[in-house]
Design an enzyme around this catalytic site. Structure first.
Site, PDB file in Angstrom:
ATOM      1  N   HIS A 143       0.203  -8.564  -4.750  1.00  0.00           N
ATOM      2  CA  HIS A 143       0.591  -9.080  -6.072  1.00  0.00           C
ATOM      3  C   HIS A 143       0.121 -10.517  -6.323  1.00  0.00           C
ATOM      4  O   HIS A 143       0.132 -10.962  -7.470  1.00  0.00           O
ATOM      5  CB  HIS A 143       2.111  -9.048  -6.242  1.00  0.00           C
ATOM      6  CG  HIS A 143       2.691  -7.670  -6.244  1.00  0.00           C
ATOM      7  ND1 HIS A 143       2.262  -6.684  -7.096  1.00  0.00           N
ATOM      8  CD2 HIS A 143       3.690  -7.107  -5.483  1.00  0.00           C
ATOM      9  CE1 HIS A 143       2.971  -5.571  -6.869  1.00  0.00           C
ATOM     10  NE2 HIS A 143       3.834  -5.803  -5.892  1.00  0.00           N
TER      11      HIS A 143
ATOM     12  N   ASP B 295       0.788   1.625  -2.180  1.00  0.00           N
ATOM     13  CA  ASP B 295       2.122   1.034  -2.334  1.00  0.00           C
ATOM     14  C   ASP B 295       2.795   1.626  -3.584  1.00  0.00           C
ATOM     15  O   ASP B 295       2.126   2.042  -4.527  1.00  0.00           O
ATOM     16  CB  ASP B 295       1.921  -0.482  -2.513  1.00  0.00           C
ATOM     17  CG  ASP B 295       3.179  -1.310  -2.367  1.00  0.00           C
ATOM     18  OD1 ASP B 295       3.360  -1.908  -1.297  1.00  0.00           O
ATOM     19  OD2 ASP B 295       3.963  -1.380  -3.339  1.00  0.00           O
TER      20      ASP B 295
ATOM     21  N   HIS C 240       4.208  -0.003  -5.785  1.00  0.00           N
ATOM     22  CA  HIS C 240       3.972  -0.921  -6.907  1.00  0.00           C
ATOM     23  C   HIS C 240       2.479  -1.058  -7.193  1.00  0.00           C
ATOM     24  O   HIS C 240       1.653  -0.967  -6.275  1.00  0.00           O
ATOM     25  CB  HIS C 240       4.546  -2.310  -6.575  1.00  0.00           C
ATOM     26  CG  HIS C 240       6.016  -2.308  -6.284  1.00  0.00           C
ATOM     27  ND1 HIS C 240       6.506  -2.116  -5.010  1.00  0.00           N
ATOM     28  CD2 HIS C 240       7.092  -2.440  -7.100  1.00  0.00           C
ATOM     29  CE1 HIS C 240       7.842  -2.147  -5.050  1.00  0.00           C
ATOM     30  NE2 HIS C 240       8.225  -2.336  -6.303  1.00  0.00           N
TER      31      HIS C 240
ATOM     32  N   ASP D 196       6.786   1.638   0.583  1.00  0.00           N
ATOM     33  CA  ASP D 196       7.959   1.610  -0.300  1.00  0.00           C
ATOM     34  C   ASP D 196       8.021   2.748  -1.308  1.00  0.00           C
ATOM     35  O   ASP D 196       8.905   2.763  -2.162  1.00  0.00           O
ATOM     36  CB  ASP D 196       8.076   0.248  -1.004  1.00  0.00           C
ATOM     37  CG  ASP D 196       6.774  -0.225  -1.620  1.00  0.00           C
ATOM     38  OD1 ASP D 196       5.799   0.543  -1.625  1.00  0.00           O
ATOM     39  OD2 ASP D 196       6.741  -1.377  -2.097  1.00  0.00           O
TER      40      ASP D 196
HETATM   41 ZN   LIG Z   1       5.541  -2.432  -3.222  1.00  0.00          ZN
END
Ligand SMILES: [Zn+2]
Ligand SMILES: [Zn+2]
Length: 391
Positions: A132, A168, A170, A257
């Site tokens: 990120h 991931d 995200h 995750d």
């Molecule tokens: Zn994540």
């Protein structure tokens, strides 16, 4: 040549936002303990290397010097810099923050370089995958973007094309943004729909900047997507675009995750589905990139019963000794887990469902996962001369 090179030393545990923060260093500690007890770290095919924090010149291959200076300042003075994402709830300032984050960068760059120079076929940095972080700001537990730095190092060493595959839960927004306009880097992110999860981006229409159309690929899956549907989505997009792109190297991010037990996402992807996808990325590296594969960690907040299993399986995969389904986990490791966490440790590696229906068998317009996959294929596949509807 050793099959794999793994970056590890206990200093990597210093990337620690403090008590109560979801990104607990225990996830790395418990992973390494499990990998050790499974005998993976004794393998003659594995080099385990320690790294020093990357010098600023390396961090600045993907970050603005002014941002690096801001991280150093926030670290030294212990003050927040919210305009740069520092000292926020997600990214609290902690002593040693710059060095800890720069060490993750050094790790991912080290294995990228080793893979490119042939010092190892595959590189692993489970402490990395901080996808990120932006050129000029921290975001979502990520200070410096080691994943982008690994990609950049491969380009700087002469790779003509590098594929980045982000599994991931995200969206891999930082890496995507850093290479948005660069046709030499294909970023593919499979994640929970940004309308329902941080960071809110990564829709199917986001395909890359001018001159790089088709080199950003986003599969935005609905909450509650389970393992078989997730594998169907990965299989329906990732191999096809990678085969057209023909990368010289593959960097992948294996945030764990997406699991049902993860407290920060709403996907339901089992450890077995995650390691199946890792197998596919590994196979694609051999098929397309002479085996040059850099595998990174990432998110993963079920730190006791998911992350250590998923990433030990990843290490085993990179060593060409994949763990069999249902592998019994060592008694001593389980004891350590229970002592450290007070939680009951998993007894076995999972036996989650990994059978899935491939895209060539047709798609179901009433199924929300299929609609998400088709949206991505419609936006991206024509740019690669591929048929969005049929395989
Ligand atoms: Zn994540
Ligand atoms: Zn291999």
């Amino acid at each position: 040549m050793p099959v794999a090179r793994l970056v590890w030393s206990p200093e990597l545990l210093q990337y620690d936002f403090g008590h109560g923060h979801p990104m607990a260093p225990a996830r790395l500690d418990l992973t390494m303990r499990l990998a050790a007890e499974l005998g993976l770290l004794d393998s003659p095919d594995l080099d385990v290397v320690a790294v020093r924090p990357a010098p600023d010149a390396v961090v600045e291959t993907v970050h603005d010097p002014a941002y690096v200076a801001a991280v150093r300042r926030a670290d030294a003075e212990g003050v927040a810099d919210p305009a740069r994402g520092l000292g926020t709830e997600d990214d609290p300032v902690f002593p040693g923050m710059h060095e800890a984050a720069a060490r993750l960068v050094a790790g991912s760059v080290d294995v990228a370089e080793a893979v490119w120079r042939g010092a190892a076929a595959h590189g692993l940095n489970i402490a990395g995958g901080m996808h990120h972080a932006r050129r000029d700001a921290a975001s979502g537990f990520c200070i410096y973007n080691d994943a982008a730095a690994a990609v950049q190092r491969l380009l700087d060493l002469g790779a003509r094309r590098v594929a980045y595959v982000d599994l991931d839960a995200h969206h891999g927004d930082g890496v995507e943004q850093i290479f948005w306009d660069d046709p030499r880097v294909l970023t593919v992110s499979v994640h929970q729909d940004g309308h329902t999860l941080f960071p809110g981006t990564g829709g199917p229409a986001d395909v890359g900047g001018a001159g790089a159309e088709g080199t950003a690929v986003n599969v935005a899956l609905p909450p509650r997507t389970a393992g078989p549907a997730w594998l169907r989505a990965v299989d329906a997009v990732v191999p096809a675009v990678l085969r057209e792109f023909r990368p010289d190297a593959i960097v992948s991010q294996h945030g764990a995750d997406a699991h049902a037990r993860d407290p920060l996402s709403d996907l339901r992807v089992s450890v077995d589905a995650q390691r199946t996808a890792a197998q596919w990325v590994h196979a694609l590296a051999h098929e397309l990139s002479d085996g040059r594969w850099v595998a990174l960690g990432g998110g993963g907040y079920a730190v006791v019963d998911v992350v250590p299993l998923a990433w030990s399986a990843l290490v085993a995969e990179a060593l060409h000794t994949p763990l069999p389904r249902g592998t019994e986990l060592p008694e001593h490791w389980r004891g350590v887990v229970e002592e450290v966490s007070g939680l009951e440790a998993a007894g076995r590696l999972g036996r989650g469902e990994v059978e899935f229906r491939p895209w060539r068998d047709g798609y179901d317009p009433a199924d929300d996962v299929d609609r998400a996959v088709l949206a991505t294929r419609r936006h991206v596949f024509p740019l690669w001369g591929l048929d969005p509807h049929h395989d």
